[in-house]
Design an enzyme around this catalytic site. Structure first.
Site, PDB file in Angstrom:
ATOM      1  N   HIS A  79       0.755  -1.128   0.144  1.00  0.00           N
ATOM      2  CA  HIS A  79      -0.112  -0.023   0.106  1.00  0.00           C
ATOM      3  C   HIS A  79       0.828   1.212   0.005  1.00  0.00           C
ATOM      4  CE1 HIS A  79      -3.059   2.742   1.944  1.00  0.00           C
ATOM      5  NE2 HIS A  79      -3.918   2.209   0.921  1.00  0.00           N
TER       6      HIS A  79
ATOM      7  N   ARG B 153     -10.773  11.590   9.289  1.00  0.00           N
ATOM      8  CA  ARG B 153     -12.095  11.564   8.394  1.00  0.00           C
ATOM      9  C   ARG B 153     -13.096  10.686   8.511  1.00  0.00           C
ATOM     10  NH1 ARG B 153     -10.490   9.599   2.743  1.00  0.00           N
ATOM     11  NH2 ARG B 153     -11.527   7.799   3.459  1.00  0.00           N
TER      12      ARG B 153
END
EC number: 2.7.4.1
Length: 722
Positions: free
Chosen positions: A450, A579
């Site tokens: 990732h 978030r």
């Protein structure tokens, strides 16, 4: 609390929650409910009067798409655990079955709210000349237009299907949409049950010929109902309903697969036939017909959702560009960094001058593309290494790597086949690269790669210089227009050596013995993070300032949360911008009274991962330590992915991150939601002039990308960390 209170007292008075076991599982908030809370915040933007009308429609569409993915991945996994008898609780103490019950209740509320939001938006769109014709009369010219369109563009791809022993029940794919029909033959009243799958290859909304200034759109399913006489001649409609299914979209792979690409291709075919995890349908369904469909799809009552309204409202994204520009965000063009312009577009010269940090989408992601394109065409470049997790369909990044390989450079691309929902696209990209002569590796079977890394090795005189790019977001030029991310360009030798070791780890499983700057998962990123938090605890206990600012997409790792709780109790002031998912409960007396959590939801999707440690700043010789990372603070990122975290050593870049980017995010009011101890988020009071960090970033250039201009004229919201 007023807007001024929010800014002046960011750490509100802590509360006691006597009914919460803060010494046990009660100290954590459930991951799945937290995610649903985030999607509520997305949906709230659909009713935010400060957001242009069609952008509000986009938020509604996003909330529906998000919920679909949540069901196909998270709910599907929980259902499988519950089905197989797993009762092991999550960190918050809830078993899979208990979580499913709470999810079902909250998701049904959310879907109902989405329908209500659509009703309000449709009325407002009507006032602005955009009509969504779910019912009501059509004019003769419109009917004539639909006759021709149906014959030419729709009829050839339809497959009306009878439901009887002679006709096997059709396969309805994930997100598949169909009309279920109860018909009757006109001549003898003989009943017929049928399905009419609605093809996903055709736009959901048909624009009718303009008659005046307005625009009128007809849902495809309404056209099909109008044309049933042509699809089932000799029959009349008795009853009907629409239904839509979502299927388990997780992939199961053989760990000893000899050909990983082939195994993924097989798994992708299996995914299409995953178990149904949710079926939504409109009201008015004949009981017997509904029962047949549920039986054929193996759908239980708990997976069934009935409501009045429109199915598949994620498709409303098609209408976002339907109206005038004043119903959308004002156009915004990303900036080209002045330093790059000063060097006439030569990225290598700009990076040699000084490390450069770009803040996307405010600074153009095209600089990342040009970095690789310049490398592909530069005769002095000898090698390029690149990770790819997600990228665009016709990726210019992949195009540059192919060009480099065809030009005889050594190109190594690490492509992650396990990037959910991008597996097929990544297989296509890997084959394109292989045809060009690049060396393609797929990393680890049990780990997702990732990290967002790129290295370019360039011959300069008698030396090889390594230029590196470190990103917090994907190499995806399309999403980079709306995702807020950071790109660090440097030719720092230590970082170059570290990235080379990381690429060797990915391609050859050779675990690096030591790294000079970077920390990586699954080796030492988490332990390094915990060590840095412990340093802040030591500062606070010694009477020195202790402070942590961090920004991420998700925070659920229990060990990290417990360490943050200890830091809070030691006096460390912790400001988190999360978030989405947050399993930490802020503002609880005796647990987290020095922690505040906020979420920013606005025009751009917050995606960057930034960590700042005070490190006793304000005292002689002390400066904040600043890091960028590809990793959220989740167990999967620490133990099941290859991630990277880099420390920022350059003073200008460090000042840009602390004094501009983080300070602006923490000062934002207009787009902020504040987390309460019970896990809920509330929007603070907000005036029209409230500070908006997205607007600030659009209007003010960065520090590190500046050319000959100085930094003194750039607004700074707090003193620099140095």
């Amino acid at each position: 609390m007023t807007e001024a209170d929010f800014l002046e007292h960011p750490f509100p008075e802590a509360v006691s929650l006597p009914d919460l076991d803060i010494a046990g599982p009660g100290r954590f908030y459930n991951r799945e409910l937290s995610w649903l809370g985030f999607n509520w915040r997305v949906l709230e933007e659909a009713d935010n009067p400060r957001v242009p009308l069609l952008e509000r429609l986009r938020f509604l569409s996003i909330s529906a798409s998000n919920l679909d993915e949540f069901y196909t991945v998270r709910v599907a996994g929980l259902r499988e655990l519950a089905r197989t008898g797993h009762v092991t609780p999550a960190a918050d103490g809830l078993t899979p079955a208990e979580q499913l019950a709470l999810i079902d209740e909250e998701a049904r509320r959310l879907m109902q709210a989405q329908q209500q939001s659509l009703t309000r938006l449709a009325a407002e769109m009507e006032d602005n000349g955009i009509s969504l014709l779910q019912s009501g009369p059509l004019t003769e010219p419109e009917l004539a237009y639909l006759d021709e369109l149906f014959v030419e563009r729709v009829f050839p791809v339809l497959s009306p299907l009878a439901i009887d022993p002679a006709h096997p029940f059709p396969f309805i794919p994930n997100a598949g949409f169909a009309l279920a029909l109860q018909l009757e033959r006109i001549r003898d009243n003989h009943p017929l049950q049928a399905l009419l799958p609605i093809p996903g290859q055709i736009d959901r909304f048909i624009e009718l010929p303009r008659d005046g200034a307005g625009r009128r759109f007809l849902p495809l399913e309404r056209l099909l109902l109008l044309k049933l006489g042509e699809l089932f001649p000799g029959y009349r409609l008795q009853a009907h309903f629409a239904f839509r299914v979502l299927r388990d979209s997780d992939l199961e792979l053989e760990e000893d697969a000899e050909d990983l690409v082939r195994e993924f291709e097989i798994a992708l075919k299996r995914r299409r036939r995953g178990k149904v995890v949710r079926m939504t349908h409109t009201a008015g369904a004949p009981a017997r017909l509904l029962a047949i469909i549920m039986q054929q799809l193996d759908v239980g009552a708990g997976q069934l959702v009935e409501f009045e309204g429109m199915l598949g409202i994620s498709d409303l994204a098609e209408l976002v560009q339907a109206g005038p520009a004043d119903l959308l965000w004002p156009p915004f063009s990303p900036r080209i960094p002045e330093r790059v312009s000063d060097h006439e577009g030569d990225l290598f010269a700009a990076i040699r001058q000084k490390d450069m940090l770009l803040h996307h989408p405010y600074e153009s992601f095209d600089m990342v593309v040009r970095f690789l394109q310049q490398a592909a065409r530069d005769p002095d470049v000898v090698a390029i290494k690149q990770t790819l997790y997600r990228t665009s369909h016709e990726s210019p990044i992949v195009g540059a790597l192919c060009e480099a390989a065809e030009n005889g450079k050594s190109v190594t691309a690490s492509i992650e086949l396990k990037a959910r929902f991008d597996e097929a696209a990544n297989i296509r990209q890997s084959r394109r690269l292989e045809r060009a002569g690049a060396h393609v590796v797929y990393g680890f079977i049990n780990l997702k790669t990732h990290a967002k890394l790129s290295t370019v090795v360039r011959r300069e005189g008698d030396q090889l210089v390594t230029y590196t790019h470190f990103g917090t977001g994907n190499y995806h030029p399309i999403t980079a227009r709306i995702y807020s991310d950071l790109s660090l360009f440097t030719c720092d030798r230590a970082i170059g050596r570290d990235l080379t070791r990381v690429f060797n780890f990915i391609s050859g499983y050779a675990e690096p013995e030591a790294l000079e700057n970077l920390a990586i998962s699954p080796i030492d990123l988490k332990s390094r993070l915990l060590e840095l938090i412990e340093i802040e605890i030591a500062h606070a206990k010694a009477g020195r300032p202790g402070e942590i600012w961090a920004k991420m997409n998700a925070l659920i790792d229990s060990e990290v949360i417990d360490t943050l709780y200890r830091a809070s109790n030691a006096g460390v002031r912790i400001s988190l911008i999360v978030r989405g998912i947050c399993g930490l409960r802020p503002g609880i007396r005796g647990l987290s009274e020095n922690i505040r959590v906020k979420s920013i939801v606005g025009r751009f999707l917050e995606h960057s991962r930034i960590i700042c440690f005070g490190n006793g700043y304000g005292l002689p010789g002390r400066r904040a330590r600043v890091f960028l990372s590809s990793a959220d603070w989740m167990g999967r990122n620490f133990s099941r992915r290859v991630e990277a975290m880099v420390e920022i050593e350059n003073p200008t870049v460090r000042a840009q991150i602390v004094g501009q980017i983080m300070a602006a995010n923490l000062s934002d009011v207009a787009q902020s939601w504040v987390m309460a101890p019970d896990g809920s988020f509330r929007r603070p009071p907000c005036s029209e002039s409230a500070f908006n960090c997205h607007r600030f970033f659009m209007e003010h250039p960065s520090l590190s990308g500046r050319g000959s201009a100085g930094a003194a004229d750039v607004p700074r919201l707090t003193p620099a960390a140095d």
